[in-house]
Motif scaffolding. Structure first.
Motif, mmCIF file in Angstrom:
data_model
loop_
_atom_site.group_PDB
_atom_site.id
_atom_site.type_symbol
_atom_site.label_atom_id
_atom_site.label_comp_id
_atom_site.label_asym_id
_atom_site.label_seq_id
_atom_site.Cartn_x
_atom_site.Cartn_y
_atom_site.Cartn_z
ATOM 1 N N ASP A 53 0.818 -1.214 0.000
ATOM 2 C CA ASP A 53 0.000 0.000 0.000
ATOM 3 C C ASP A 53 0.852 1.264 0.000
ATOM 4 O O ASP A 53 0.330 2.377 0.039
ATOM 5 C CB ASP A 53 -0.931 0.020 1.203
ATOM 6 N N GLN A 82 2.720 2.431 2.349
ATOM 7 C CA GLN A 82 2.694 3.149 3.626
ATOM 8 C C GLN A 82 3.853 2.782 4.550
ATOM 9 O O GLN A 82 3.934 3.273 5.681
ATOM 10 C CB GLN A 82 1.356 2.904 4.331
ATOM 11 N N PRO A 121 6.520 6.045 4.516
ATOM 12 C CA PRO A 121 5.473 5.986 3.504
ATOM 13 C C PRO A 121 5.894 6.762 2.258
ATOM 14 O O PRO A 121 6.512 7.823 2.361
ATOM 15 C CB PRO A 121 4.272 6.644 4.193
ATOM 16 N N TRP A 160 3.670 7.533 -0.362
ATOM 17 C CA TRP A 160 2.556 8.371 -0.807
ATOM 18 C C TRP A 160 1.489 8.342 0.279
ATOM 19 O O TRP A 160 1.633 7.689 1.300
ATOM 20 C CB TRP A 160 2.005 7.905 -2.157
ATOM 21 N N GLY A 161 0.420 9.074 0.065
ATOM 22 C CA GLY A 161 -0.639 9.149 1.061
ATOM 23 C C GLY A 161 -0.447 10.302 2.018
ATOM 24 O O GLY A 161 0.495 11.099 1.916
ATOM 25 N N HIS A 191 0.453 8.701 -7.296
ATOM 26 C CA HIS A 191 -0.482 8.531 -6.189
ATOM 27 C C HIS A 191 -0.889 9.847 -5.524
ATOM 28 O O HIS A 191 -0.243 10.881 -5.702
ATOM 29 C CB HIS A 191 0.137 7.611 -5.139
ATOM 30 N N ARG A 206 -1.267 12.506 -2.588
ATOM 31 C CA ARG A 206 -0.436 12.969 -1.487
ATOM 32 C C ARG A 206 -0.903 14.371 -1.089
ATOM 33 O O ARG A 206 -1.677 15.002 -1.823
ATOM 34 C CB ARG A 206 1.040 12.957 -1.868
ATOM 35 N N ASP A 221 -4.723 5.536 -4.504
ATOM 36 C CA ASP A 221 -4.739 5.889 -3.090
ATOM 37 C C ASP A 221 -3.835 4.903 -2.340
ATOM 38 O O ASP A 221 -2.941 4.303 -2.924
ATOM 39 C CB ASP A 221 -6.171 5.894 -2.552
ATOM 40 N N ASP A 222 -4.082 4.707 -1.051
ATOM 41 C CA ASP A 222 -3.213 3.819 -0.265
ATOM 42 C C ASP A 222 -3.782 2.402 -0.152
ATOM 43 O O ASP A 222 -3.490 1.687 0.804
ATOM 44 C CB ASP A 222 -2.937 4.416 1.110
#
Length: 451
Positions: free
Chosen positions: A265, A267, A275, A277-278, A326, A328, A376-377
């Motif tokens: 994911d 993370q 992580p 991204w996100g 992704h 962010r 997304d995550d």
């Protein structure tokens, strides 16, 4: 002699002296003009000692590379056991290396602690789960080695202080080292998503981090750049045009080489791997949000502990395209970057770049959406990789997806106002700003990080 006779005698004397003085003035004027306009064929002037005066250069160099030839050796010397030609030996922190002044010693120690574990040391100014050590190595993370900023397999900070102040094209201004650190908070640390935003220019924390970088710099020749400074990006035939980078193939490579540490994911693993991204990662104005920059870092430093696994430039550019497809956090002042020149092609999160390349959104994001790969995550596995990966080598500008420039935005803040400046020096004491130098222009459109 009568008064009238002396007056008659004085006049020719004054005339002679006046003529001589005027001649001297004319000679100096002519020599000055010749010196100013003279070309390579002019004879050099003689010095008082009978030797020749050396001509000054017409242009002055900026910072030069220190052992630049090592930078051209690809990865051969970019590691801690560099062999016979160069050996990177991290500096130890003890009484023999620290300054005698106890106040300076304490600042250096504090700076080291902040670099090592930034999000825990300064939670009110960090809007994600990152620390400086995630990019610069060392620190409190069990998966990094050595003192923070001295890991040759990451982005070492040793010697980098010699390059400041420096010019930054992103903001079209000069910046000093404190401003550079603040830029990292604004972007990589996502300070707009924190309680208090970017730390002040004259805050103790920024001074401590500056002191630590200056301490790391001791022993580096002035105005020289160590060969490990700056991420080496793809050039010439190695550089894949942004519209032809394949983030779908990058997803496949990510699962094979990166997911074991950073997660399916993206993370990461808390306390070990960051992580990518996100909401808890760097924002869309950070340097790692540019595909060639993040590709260079991936090639030189990843996977951690087995750096240089990615030797192929196309591979790392595809992985970088996947990472930067992704969602962010969005940096409010991001549209003001590169106000004069325009954002570069690698800045795929920037609206002006997207428009220039013929896209209505981040081109990396669009390709993932066309392939039905989550942006997304959400966790992914090999089942999401389409059979025809090669299709995404194409620009695919004219394909339709439901999205816009804002598709990748995550708003993790509302009331913190960092929209006008990476350089909070403008909101710090005027005395502290003046102490740097009036040549350091105030923030007009921000910096990096370096960052």
């Amino acid at each position: 002699m009568s008064k009238s006779d002396s007056t008659l005698l004085l006049k020719p004397v004054l005339l002679v002296f006046g003529t001589v003085f005027a001649a001297i003035v004319v000679v100096f004027a002519i020599n000055g003009a010749v010196a100013f306009l003279g070309g390579p064929g002019d004879a050099p002037a003689a010095s008082a000692g009978g030797g020749e005066v050396r001509d000054l250069p017409g242009t002055w160099n900026g910072s030069k590379w220190y052992s630049e030839d090592l930078r051209e050796q690809e990865f051969q010397y970019k590691n801690a056991t560099a062999g016979e030609e160069v050996n990177f030996v991290p500096k130890k922190m003890n009484n023999s290396t620290l300054p005698e002044n106890e106040n300076r010693r304490e600042l250096i120690r504090e700076g080291r602690a902040i670099f090592a574990n930034t999000s825990n040391e300064m939670p009110e100014h960090v809007g994600n789960d990152l620390s400086c050590a995630n990019c610069h190595g060392g620190g409190d993370l069990p998966t990094t080695t050595g003192m923070v900023g001295q890991d040759i397999d990451m982005i070492p900070l040793v010697g980098t202080a010699a390059g400041y102040p420096e010019w930054t094209g992103r903001t079209q201004r000069m910046r000093d080292m404190r401003q550079r650190i603040m830029g990292c908070f604004l972007r990589s640390m996502n300070s707009p998503g924190s309680e208090e935003g970017v730390p002040a220019y004259d805050s103790r924390e920024i001074q401590a981090m500056e002191s630590y970088m200056v301490w790391l710099n001791k022993g580096t020749p002035s105005e020289t750049v160590p060969y490990w400074r700056h991420i080496e990006k793809p050039e010439g035939d190695e550089k894949v045009p942004v519209s032809e980078i394949n983030p779908v193939r990058g997803a496949e490579l990510y699962l094979e080489n990166c997911a074991s540490c950073h997660g399916a994911d993206g993370q990461g693993i808390e306390g070990q791997y960051p992580p990518l991204w996100g909401a808890d990662s760097f924002n869309d104005g950070a340097g790692m949000g540019r595909v060639y920059t993040s590709a260079g870092f991936t090639r030189e430093a990843m996977p951690y502990g087995a750096a240089h696994t990615f030797s192929d430039w196309e591979d790392v550019q595809d992985v970088a395209g996947f990472m930067n497809a992704h969602k962010r956090p969005h940096l409010p002042r991001q549209p003001k970057d590169w106000a004069a020149a325009g954002a570069p092609d690698e800045a795929v999160y920037y609206n002006r770049t997207q428009q220039r390349l013929g896209y209505e959104m981040n081109p990396m994001t669009k390709k993932l959406m066309l392939a039905d790969i989550p942006i997304d995550d959400s966790e992914i596995d090999e089942s999401v990789i389409p059979d025809n990966v090669e299709r995404y080598d194409q620009p695919l500008r004219n394909e339709s997806v439901d999205g816009s420039w804002e598709t990748t935005w995550i708003r993790t803040y509302e009331d913190v106002d960092n929209s006008t400046s990476e350089d909070a020096a403008n909101q710090s004491s005027v005395t502290a700003q003046d102490a740097v130098t009036t040549a350091l222009a105030t923030e007009q459109s921000t910096s990096e990080t370096a960052s």
